[in-house]
Write a protein that holds these residues in place. Structure first.
Motif, short mmCIF file in Angstrom:
data_model
loop_
_atom_site.label_atom_id
_atom_site.label_comp_id
_atom_site.label_asym_id
_atom_site.label_seq_id
_atom_site.Cartn_x
_atom_site.Cartn_y
_atom_site.Cartn_z
N TYR A 71 0.85 -1.19 0.00
CA TYR A 71 0.00 0.00 0.00
C TYR A 71 0.89 1.24 0.00
CZ TYR A 71 -4.07 -2.88 0.70
OH TYR A 71 -5.07 -3.81 0.51
N ASP A 72 0.38 2.35 -0.54
CA ASP A 72 1.14 3.58 -0.69
C ASP A 72 1.14 4.44 0.56
OD1 ASP A 72 1.60 3.04 -3.47
OD2 ASP A 72 -0.47 3.67 -3.83
N GLU A 73 0.04 4.38 1.30
CA GLU A 73 -0.09 5.24 2.48
C GLU A 73 -1.11 4.64 3.44
OE1 GLU A 73 -1.74 9.06 1.48
OE2 GLU A 73 -3.42 8.18 0.38
N ALA A 74 -1.09 5.13 4.67
CA ALA A 74 -2.09 4.77 5.67
C ALA A 74 -2.52 6.05 6.37
CB ALA A 74 -1.54 3.76 6.66
N LEU A 75 -3.82 6.17 6.61
CA LEU A 75 -4.39 7.36 7.22
C LEU A 75 -5.35 6.97 8.33
CD1 LEU A 75 -5.55 9.04 3.90
CD2 LEU A 75 -3.45 9.59 5.14
N GLU A 76 -5.56 7.90 9.25
CA GLU A 76 -6.64 7.75 10.23
C GLU A 76 -7.76 8.67 9.78
OE1 GLU A 76 -6.75 7.21 14.85
OE2 GLU A 76 -6.40 9.32 14.37
N ARG A 77 -8.94 8.10 9.57
CA ARG A 77 -10.10 8.90 9.14
C ARG A 77 -11.09 8.96 10.31
NH1 ARG A 77 -11.17 10.02 3.83
NH2 ARG A 77 -12.33 11.62 4.94
N ASP A 78 -11.52 10.17 10.63
CA ASP A 78 -12.45 10.40 11.73
C ASP A 78 -13.71 11.02 11.16
OD1 ASP A 78 -13.04 10.32 14.50
OD2 ASP A 78 -12.66 12.47 14.64
N TRP A 79 -14.86 10.42 11.45
CA TRP A 79 -16.14 10.86 10.89
C TRP A 79 -17.07 11.36 11.99
CZ3 TRP A 79 -16.73 11.25 5.76
CH2 TRP A 79 -15.77 10.62 4.97
N ALA A 80 -17.74 12.46 11.73
CA ALA A 80 -18.68 13.06 12.67
C ALA A 80 -19.92 12.18 12.82
CB ALA A 80 -19.08 14.45 12.18
N PRO A 81 -20.61 12.31 13.96
CA PRO A 81 -21.84 11.55 14.18
C PRO A 81 -22.86 11.78 13.06
CG PRO A 81 -21.15 12.57 16.22
CD PRO A 81 -20.25 13.12 15.13
N LEU A 82 -23.51 10.70 12.68
CA LEU A 82 -24.63 10.69 11.74
C LEU A 82 -24.27 11.19 10.33
CD1 LEU A 82 -27.41 11.88 14.21
CD2 LEU A 82 -26.76 9.54 13.63
N THR A 83 -23.01 11.14 9.98
CA THR A 83 -22.59 11.52 8.63
C THR A 83 -23.07 10.47 7.63
OG1 THR A 83 -20.63 12.65 9.43
CG2 THR A 83 -20.59 11.97 7.14
N LEU A 84 -23.58 10.94 6.49
CA LEU A 84 -23.99 10.06 5.39
C LEU A 84 -23.13 10.41 4.18
CD1 LEU A 84 -27.88 10.44 5.65
CD2 LEU A 84 -26.50 8.51 6.44
#
Length: 96
Positions: free
Chosen positions: A20-33
């Motif tokens: 894989y080229d990269e790794a990230l941490e993704r954080d999503w807000a509540p109830l995001t669609l």
């Protein structure tokens, strides 16, 4: 790969070793669609916090901490995040 025994750095190093080229941490807000979309990269991820629902085709999976998912490049999918939002670690590999 369990988040209880794995740090983000260990996840990142493993992903790089797997090509894989990269790794990230993704954080999503509540109830995001996030409506149907695709990416120009392969993705391999592990949920580390909260819950989410991932829809690919006619299949929707509920994912919680410790659950993993993979999506190949250009595959349409949708995401929905729970009342607490969600965080996942994702490794990406660009299309060639």
């Amino acid at each position: 790969m369990s988040t209880s025994t794995t740090s983000f750095e260990a996840f990142r190093l493993q992903a790089l070793m797997e090509g894989y080229d990269e790794a990230l941490e993704r954080d999503w807000a509540p109830l995001t669609l996030v409506d149907m979309h695709s990416h120009p990269f392969d993705a391999k991820a592990i949920v580390t916090r909260g819950e989410m629902w991932l829809t690919v085709g006619d299949l929707t999976r509920q994912l919680r901490p410790g659950d993993t998912f993979e999506i190949e490049r250009n595959v349409l999918h949708a995401e929905r995040y729970g009342t607490q939002g969600a965080t996942y670690w994702v490794a990406r590999r660009a299309g060639g």
